[in-house]
Design a protein around this motif. Sequence first.
Motif, PDB file in Angstrom:
ATOM      1  N   ILE A 153       0.715  -1.356   0.036  1.00 45.36           N
ATOM      2  CA  ILE A 153       0.286  -0.353  -0.180  1.00 45.36           C
ATOM      3  C   ILE A 153       0.833   0.982  -0.550  1.00 45.36           C
ATOM      4  CG2 ILE A 153      -2.127   1.264   1.446  1.00 45.36           C
ATOM      5  CD1 ILE A 153      -2.516  -1.538   2.760  1.00 45.36           C
ATOM      6  N   GLU A 154       0.719   2.152  -0.996  1.00 44.71           N
ATOM      7  CA  GLU A 154       1.664   2.927  -0.956  1.00 44.71           C
ATOM      8  C   GLU A 154       1.309   4.295  -1.474  1.00 44.71           C
ATOM      9  OE1 GLU A 154       6.051   3.780  -2.782  1.00 44.71           O
ATOM     10  OE2 GLU A 154       5.000   1.680  -4.185  1.00 44.71           O
ATOM     11  N   GLY A 155       1.542   5.062  -1.150  1.00 49.50           N
ATOM     12  CA  GLY A 155       0.305   6.518  -1.979  1.00 49.50           C
ATOM     13  C   GLY A 155      -0.433   7.100  -1.737  1.00 49.50           C
ATOM     14  N   ILE A 156      -1.275   6.616  -1.054  1.00 53.33           N
ATOM     15  CA  ILE A 156      -2.542   6.395  -0.573  1.00 53.33           C
ATOM     16  C   ILE A 156      -3.013   7.743   0.219  1.00 53.33           C
ATOM     17  CG2 ILE A 156      -2.666   3.980  -1.077  1.00 53.33           C
ATOM     18  CD1 ILE A 156      -4.615   4.009   1.440  1.00 53.33           C
ATOM     19  N   ARG A 157      -4.092   8.177   0.061  1.00 47.08           N
ATOM     20  CA  ARG A 157      -4.284   9.430   0.523  1.00 47.08           C
ATOM     21  C   ARG A 157      -6.139   8.917   1.305  1.00 47.08           C
ATOM     22  NH1 ARG A 157      -1.785  11.512  -3.062  1.00 47.08           N
ATOM     23  NH2 ARG A 157       0.372  13.135  -2.910  1.00 47.08           N
ATOM     24  N   LEU A 158      -6.362   8.754   2.695  1.00 41.87           N
ATOM     25  CA  LEU A 158      -6.900   8.418   3.511  1.00 41.87           C
ATOM     26  C   LEU A 158      -7.951   8.869   4.155  1.00 41.87           C
ATOM     27  CD1 LEU A 158      -7.446   4.190   5.191  1.00 41.87           C
ATOM     28  CD2 LEU A 158      -8.823   6.300   5.452  1.00 41.87           C
ATOM     29  N   LEU A 159      -8.977   9.942   3.613  1.00 41.22           N
ATOM     30  CA  LEU A 159      -9.400  10.813   5.027  1.00 41.22           C
ATOM     31  C   LEU A 159     -10.746  10.773   5.047  1.00 41.22           C
ATOM     32  CD1 LEU A 159      -8.158  14.293   1.961  1.00 41.22           C
ATOM     33  CD2 LEU A 159      -7.445  12.968   4.034  1.00 41.22           C
TER      34      LEU A 159
ATOM     35  N   HIS B 139      -5.017 -10.732  10.511  1.00 37.97           N
ATOM     36  CA  HIS B 139      -4.215 -11.894   9.872  1.00 37.97           C
ATOM     37  C   HIS B 139      -3.410 -11.786   8.457  1.00 37.97           C
ATOM     38  CE1 HIS B 139      -6.367 -14.507  13.088  1.00 37.97           C
ATOM     39  NE2 HIS B 139      -7.517 -13.399  13.061  1.00 37.97           N
ATOM     40  N   CYS B 140      -1.959 -10.896   8.521  1.00 39.01           N
ATOM     41  CA  CYS B 140      -1.560 -10.386   6.953  1.00 39.01           C
ATOM     42  C   CYS B 140      -0.262 -11.017   7.307  1.00 39.01           C
ATOM     43  CB  CYS B 140      -2.089  -9.091   6.386  1.00 39.01           C
ATOM     44  SG  CYS B 140      -4.120  -8.927   5.630  1.00 39.01           S
ATOM     45  N   THR B 141       0.011 -11.580   6.516  1.00 37.27           N
ATOM     46  CA  THR B 141       1.685 -11.442   6.162  1.00 37.27           C
ATOM     47  C   THR B 141       2.612 -10.444   4.789  1.00 37.27           C
ATOM     48  OG1 THR B 141       1.790 -13.435   4.896  1.00 37.27           O
ATOM     49  CG2 THR B 141       1.862 -13.533   7.166  1.00 37.27           C
ATOM     50  N   ASN B 142       3.561 -10.179   5.256  1.00 36.19           N
ATOM     51  CA  ASN B 142       4.251  -9.146   4.077  1.00 36.19           C
ATOM     52  C   ASN B 142       3.316  -8.299   3.915  1.00 36.19           C
ATOM     53  OD1 ASN B 142       6.613 -11.484   4.055  1.00 36.19           O
ATOM     54  ND2 ASN B 142       4.961 -13.191   3.557  1.00 36.19           N
ATOM     55  N   VAL B 143       3.572  -7.686   4.899  1.00 38.29           N
ATOM     56  CA  VAL B 143       2.638  -6.283   4.242  1.00 38.29           C
ATOM     57  C   VAL B 143       3.656  -5.340   4.782  1.00 38.29           C
ATOM     58  CG1 VAL B 143       0.718  -4.692   4.574  1.00 38.29           C
ATOM     59  CG2 VAL B 143       0.666  -7.002   5.154  1.00 38.29           C
ATOM     60  N   ARG B 144       3.552  -3.357   3.188  1.00 37.25           N
ATOM     61  CA  ARG B 144       3.975  -2.365   3.540  1.00 37.25           C
ATOM     62  C   ARG B 144       3.309  -1.654   3.572  1.00 37.25           C
ATOM     63  NH1 ARG B 144       4.823  -6.818   0.246  1.00 37.25           N
ATOM     64  NH2 ARG B 144       5.284  -6.206  -2.051  1.00 37.25           N
ATOM     65  N   ILE B 145       3.601  -1.314   4.133  1.00 40.92           N
ATOM     66  CA  ILE B 145       2.400   0.343   3.886  1.00 40.92           C
ATOM     67  C   ILE B 145       3.443   1.398   4.105  1.00 40.92           C
ATOM     68  CG2 ILE B 145       1.158   1.561   5.221  1.00 40.92           C
ATOM     69  CD1 ILE B 145      -0.129  -0.632   6.733  1.00 40.92           C
ATOM     70  N   ILE B 146       3.558   2.374   3.042  1.00 36.44           N
ATOM     71  CA  ILE B 146       4.293   3.243   2.720  1.00 36.44           C
ATOM     72  C   ILE B 146       4.100   4.631   1.873  1.00 36.44           C
ATOM     73  CG2 ILE B 146       6.813   3.702   1.534  1.00 36.44           C
ATOM     74  CD1 ILE B 146       6.909   0.398   1.144  1.00 36.44           C
ATOM     75  N   GLY B 147       4.528   5.654   2.669  1.00 36.58           N
ATOM     76  CA  GLY B 147       3.956   6.982   2.062  1.00 36.58           C
ATOM     77  C   GLY B 147       2.772   7.514   1.581  1.00 36.58           C
ATOM     78  N   CYS B 148       2.115   7.308   2.656  1.00 36.56           N
ATOM     79  CA  CYS B 148       0.530   7.566   2.695  1.00 36.56           C
ATOM     80  C   CYS B 148       0.124   8.370   4.533  1.00 36.56           C
ATOM     81  CB  CYS B 148      -0.253   5.730   2.953  1.00 36.56           C
ATOM     82  SG  CYS B 148      -0.126   4.925   2.143  1.00 36.56           S
ATOM     83  N   HIS B 149      -0.719   8.963   3.188  1.00 36.93           N
ATOM     84  CA  HIS B 149      -1.157   9.968   4.557  1.00 36.93           C
ATOM     85  C   HIS B 149      -3.000   9.808   4.936  1.00 36.93           C
ATOM     86  CE1 HIS B 149      -2.343  13.867   6.935  1.00 36.93           C
ATOM     87  NE2 HIS B 149      -3.246  14.086   5.364  1.00 36.93           N
ATOM     88  N   ILE B 150      -3.188   9.938   6.010  1.00 38.62           N
ATOM     89  CA  ILE B 150      -4.188   8.757   6.873  1.00 38.62           C
ATOM     90  C   ILE B 150      -4.816   9.815   7.915  1.00 38.62           C
ATOM     91  CG2 ILE B 150      -5.132   7.124   7.854  1.00 38.62           C
ATOM     92  CD1 ILE B 150      -3.676   5.325   6.757  1.00 38.62           C
TER      93      ILE B 150
ATOM     94  N   ASN C  94       7.840   6.084   6.755  1.00 42.15           N
ATOM     95  CA  ASN C  94       7.326   7.464   6.132  1.00 42.15           C
ATOM     96  C   ASN C  94       5.713   7.921   5.790  1.00 42.15           C
ATOM     97  OD1 ASN C  94       9.457   5.832   5.015  1.00 42.15           O
ATOM     98  ND2 ASN C  94       9.912   8.080   4.904  1.00 42.15           N
ATOM     99  N   CYS C  95       4.870   7.534   6.586  1.00 37.61           N
ATOM    100  CA  CYS C  95       3.078   7.866   6.680  1.00 37.61           C
ATOM    101  C   CYS C  95       2.774   9.159   8.110  1.00 37.61           C
ATOM    102  CB  CYS C  95       2.985   6.660   6.874  1.00 37.61           C
ATOM    103  SG  CYS C  95       2.655   5.254   6.135  1.00 37.61           S
ATOM    104  N   THR C  96       2.802  10.053   7.287  1.00 33.67           N
ATOM    105  CA  THR C  96       1.548  11.157   8.431  1.00 33.67           C
ATOM    106  C   THR C  96       0.304  10.519   8.898  1.00 33.67           C
ATOM    107  OG1 THR C  96       0.986  12.021   5.993  1.00 33.67           O
ATOM    108  CG2 THR C  96       3.671  12.529   7.118  1.00 33.67           C
TER     109      THR C  96
END
Length: 439
Positions: free
Chosen positions: A184-190, A205-216, A244-246
């Motif tokens: 999950i990369e670069g999303i904006r969740l408002l 129950h997830c494996t091998n997850v990367r959440i990078i550069g998101c604004h939430i 690298n998330c805000t």
Amino acid sequence: MIYNVLEFGAKGDGKTNDAAAIQKAIDKCTGAGGGRVLLPGGYIYNSGSILLKSNVEFHLEMGAVLKASDDLNDYYPLANGGKIVAHESGLPSFLNSEYNGRPFHAFIYGYDQENVAITGFGTIDANEAIFYGDNSGYHIEGTYYPRIPLMLLEKFNHLTIRDVKLVNCAFWTVHLVGCNDVLIEGIRLLNNLQMANSDGIDPDHCTNVRIIGCHIECGDDAIVLKNSGDYKQYGPCENIVISNCTLISTSAAIKFGTEGESDFRNVLVENCTISKSNRGISIQIRDGGNVENVVFSNITIETRRFSHEWWGRAEPICITAHDRKPGVKAGKIKNVRFENISCKGENGIFIRGSEDNYIEDVSFENIHLTLEKNSRWEIEGYDIRPCQGDGLIRTKISGIYAEYARDIRFEHVKIQVAESMRPFYKQDVTLSHSQEITI
């Protein structure tokens, strides 16, 4: 190959239910071996439930809006025969959090698929207003519980969500269950900061997850790792990187739990900025799953109190392990590291296990904590909800509070207390029923 939904009958007029046309494009794409399903920009696609399938890139161009239908009958039924009932307890969500993880319906749904992507700079609008219940002015309770997630994807392998804007969800926005290899990369969740249970991203129950550069921004937990009861067959939540998330949250910006039927392990959270949140980092273990091998590093945290409906008392870091109820034994928390953390707000670091379940082997290194008053709400100790009783510890606060903990180490910790906090402040360190605390 590109499959334009307008060529499959979608109107994009914001009124017609375009779900059938969008689904036809998805089915054609996956049946042909894969490609891109395109929602062109400049249109509003009103839609009921959509089923994502293997080898499909679901792409929303800049200016495209996919908006969830006003009609609950347009959503795919998942549980209870699709029948919506009130929360069983009749209590508001901030008093009762027991939830097996399976909602009655979903907007964007899929089961047992692979090689799926949701991309583009368009917007997916979950239409939160149709779920409004009681509104205190600081907290909007939903009309029922659990409500409809924007996205529920179960047993997906090789999933990418990139660049899209997700808005106005009244429940868990991105709920991923039993998924492997997720980016999950670069999303904006408002989401609405007043809307109860409007979590941001929930790997379950997830494996091998990367959440990078998101604004939430959301009115509940921004990024929350879970192990819900109905999906226990998928095993632990493990091998997770958040970077690298805000983040802004009226509950916790980053949380583990409270649904925790399996273990949480091998998690790295780094280079994130948390602001205007009711809590920064919260590890809340209430079920049988354990937490181990977790590192938080290079994070700035700014907290402030919100109304009593939201769990938390502006703790920048909160670590608790309590039995959810009699007969449900909480798991262990151990081997957790906090490094290079800067905190500013209305409370200190809070660590609390229980008499028969000590929190252990937690270290803090290079921590800068500034306490200052910055909200209209009272400063009144600590919050251990969900639990038996009201869950509030009414006391003056400390820079560090540890109870039922051992082998806790602090190195290079600086605590500053502004004059605005002096009336509510007890002392730098409060220890109770704790052992081997090194400061």
